[in-house]
Design an enzyme around this catalytic site. Structure first.
Site, mmCIF file in Angstrom:
data_model
loop_
_atom_site.group_PDB
_atom_site.id
_atom_site.type_symbol
_atom_site.label_atom_id
_atom_site.label_comp_id
_atom_site.label_asym_id
_atom_site.label_seq_id
_atom_site.Cartn_x
_atom_site.Cartn_y
_atom_site.Cartn_z
ATOM 1 N N GLY A 13 0.637 -1.159 -0.100
ATOM 2 C CA GLY A 13 -0.219 -0.229 0.090
ATOM 3 C C GLY A 13 1.282 1.327 0.398
ATOM 4 N N ARG A 74 0.744 -4.527 -5.112
ATOM 5 C CA ARG A 74 0.942 -6.147 -4.394
ATOM 6 C C ARG A 74 1.087 -6.981 -4.557
ATOM 7 N NH1 ARG A 74 -0.933 -3.962 0.996
ATOM 8 N NH2 ARG A 74 -2.693 -2.321 0.968
ATOM 9 N N ASP A 105 5.314 -4.810 5.550
ATOM 10 C CA ASP A 105 5.830 -6.183 5.839
ATOM 11 C C ASP A 105 5.805 -6.597 4.931
ATOM 12 O OD1 ASP A 105 6.666 -6.294 8.966
ATOM 13 O OD2 ASP A 105 4.644 -7.011 9.501
ATOM 14 N N THR A 127 4.296 2.668 5.987
ATOM 15 C CA THR A 127 2.867 2.406 5.336
ATOM 16 C C THR A 127 2.029 3.010 6.625
ATOM 17 O OG1 THR A 127 1.072 -0.055 6.533
ATOM 18 C CG2 THR A 127 3.587 0.018 7.155
ATOM 19 N N ASP A 129 0.047 2.318 8.639
ATOM 20 C CA ASP A 129 -0.672 1.338 9.927
ATOM 21 C C ASP A 129 -0.050 1.498 11.188
ATOM 22 O OD1 ASP A 129 -2.703 0.413 7.820
ATOM 23 O OD2 ASP A 129 -1.925 -1.679 7.139
ATOM 24 N N ASP A 131 3.090 -0.761 11.609
ATOM 25 C CA ASP A 131 2.462 -1.998 12.413
ATOM 26 C C ASP A 131 4.123 -2.458 11.809
ATOM 27 O OD1 ASP A 131 2.443 -2.032 9.994
ATOM 28 O OD2 ASP A 131 0.319 -3.944 9.756
ATOM 29 N N ARG A 173 -5.269 -2.187 8.739
ATOM 30 C CA ARG A 173 -5.512 -3.632 9.202
ATOM 31 C C ARG A 173 -5.695 -4.629 10.656
ATOM 32 N NH1 ARG A 173 -3.399 -6.347 4.604
ATOM 33 N NH2 ARG A 173 -2.162 -4.268 3.961
HETATM 34 O O1 F6P Z 1 -1.790 -1.169 5.178
HETATM 35 C C1 F6P Z 1 -1.661 -0.608 4.793
HETATM 36 C C2 F6P Z 1 -3.605 -0.102 4.113
HETATM 37 O O2 F6P Z 1 -4.090 1.059 3.834
HETATM 38 C C3 F6P Z 1 -4.514 -0.764 5.340
HETATM 39 O O3 F6P Z 1 -4.926 -0.147 7.119
HETATM 40 C C4 F6P Z 1 -5.732 -1.930 5.072
HETATM 41 O O4 F6P Z 1 -6.495 -2.774 5.131
HETATM 42 C C5 F6P Z 1 -5.122 -2.603 3.105
HETATM 43 O O5 F6P Z 1 -3.873 -1.649 3.160
HETATM 44 C C6 F6P Z 1 -6.656 -1.392 2.171
HETATM 45 O O6 F6P Z 1 -5.402 -2.060 0.885
HETATM 46 P P1 F6P Z 1 -5.692 -1.811 -0.405
HETATM 47 O O7 F6P Z 1 -5.412 -0.973 -1.122
HETATM 48 O O8 F6P Z 1 -5.065 -3.362 -1.220
HETATM 49 O O9 F6P Z 1 -7.451 -1.957 -0.312
#
Ligand code: F6P
Length: 322
Positions: A13, A74, A105, A127, A129, A131, A173
């Site tokens: 992300g 991703r 991660d 990120t 998050d 995390d 997340r």
């Molecule tokens: O890891 C960043 C994040 O925005 C999370 O908070 C969320 O769960 C996820 O990515 C959403 O991913 P995507 O944009 O692939 O739907």
């Protein structure tokens, strides 16, 4: 062997501040006589040879921009052994002496795979998050909590006018970091996070009733995305309290926008530090923050680390949200 070429990729992300890190890496590399290469679309770009030389001017006017000029992806496919071998081979063909990977991660895990095939990697935590276990801070988190705060301030205006309860889902997340910091910043009545098993009666109803008795007429409840219960909570509050409630999912707005000064500065420092490591022949590290200082930790140790959750902050948030 001196480091002559460093490649950069962003993966997973996107996070505000990634561009500031890219800019710092490119300029710091050029200052050190190292050629910077940009790999587009994350690890896929390494597989598809989407690689080009960057210059001082290709990173002009990006420090204030959210997202990533290198694009991102991703790529679970990357964990397939054939792909990792192909990516490592492409690095060697492009004469890449080291790669700086900016991401979460999953991106660090990708770097670990490359490192095991002899590619020198340095990762930057990127990120919203926050995390990543080995680092107290990740690029994008500060901007995300500021964005969420300013969005919820707007929601508060309408919740206050209608004397309603607004139940707001924030990203993160499986982590409650965005929820807790944002919850404090907006004065939320309750904060629901994956790290704490809440009880609807005690952690929501009692808090609403108690603050209502003290004169409160509108309420903000923050729900971390990992729980996936924002609508359910909103409906239960309406049913059990009679307070008109609304649910809002903030969503991807939290990932965009101009990075805060904090994220720009930290990302810039991290970028320069990563180049410094590679130029000194140090690799297979994650750049992390502890007590506001940068340090480098081995990728495998970073992946083994466990993130501790700041329950003290969580308790403080509830202590004053009355
Ligand atoms: O890891 C960043 C994040 O925005 C999370 O908070 C969320 O769960 C996820 O990515 C959403 O991913 P995507 O944009 O692939 O739907």
């Amino acid at each position: 062997m001196p480091t002559k070429t460093i490649a950069i990729l962003t993966s997973g992300g996107d996070a505000p501040g990634m561009n500031a890190a890219i800019r710092a890496i490119v300029r710091s590399a050029i200052t050190k006589g190292i050629t910077p290469l940009g790999i587009k679309h994350g690890y896929s770009g390494l597989l598809n040879y989407d690689i080009w030389e960057m210059t001082i001017r290709t990173v002009s006017d990006i420090i204030e921009r959210g997202g990533t000029i290198l694009y991102t992806a991703r790529t679970p496919k990357f964990f397939n052994e054939d792909d990792i071998q192909k990516a490592a081979e492409n690095c060697r063909k492009s004469k890449i002496d080291g790669i700086i990977i900016i991401g979460g991660d999953g991106s660090i895990r990708g770097a670990d795979c490359l490192a095991q095939h002899g590619i020198k990697c340095v990762c930057l935590p990127g990120t919203i998050d926050n995390d990543i276990a080995c680092s107290e801070r990740s690029i994008g988190f500060d901007t995300a909590i500021n964005t969420a705060t300013s969005m919820i301030d707007k929601i508060r205006d309408t919740a206050q006018s209608h004397e309603r309860c607004s139940v707001v889902e924030v990203m993160g997340r499986k982590s409650g970091n965005i929820a807790v910091k944002t919850g404090i910043a907006v004065g939320a009545t309750a904060i629901l996070i994956p790290e704490y098993k809440f009880n609807f009666e005690k952690d929501i109803l009692e808090r609403i009733n108690f603050t209502q008795k003290m004169g409160k007429k509108h309420f903000i409840i923050i729900v971390a995305e990992g729980l996936n219960i924002v609508d359910e909570i909103m409906e239960k509050i309406t049913k059990t309290t009679g307070i008109d409630s609304r649910a809002t999912i903030l969503g991807h707005v939290q990932r965009g926008g101009s990075p805060t000064a904090f994220d720009r500065v930290m990302a810039s420092e991290m970028g320069c530090y990563a180049v410094e490591l590679l130029s000194h022949g140090i690799s297979n590290k994650v750049v992390a923050v502890k007590n506001n200082k940068l340090f480098a930790i081995g990728i495998s140790d970073a992946l083994k680390a466990k993130k501790s959750f700041d329950f003290r902050l969580y308790e403080r948030a509830l202590e004053i949200s009355i």
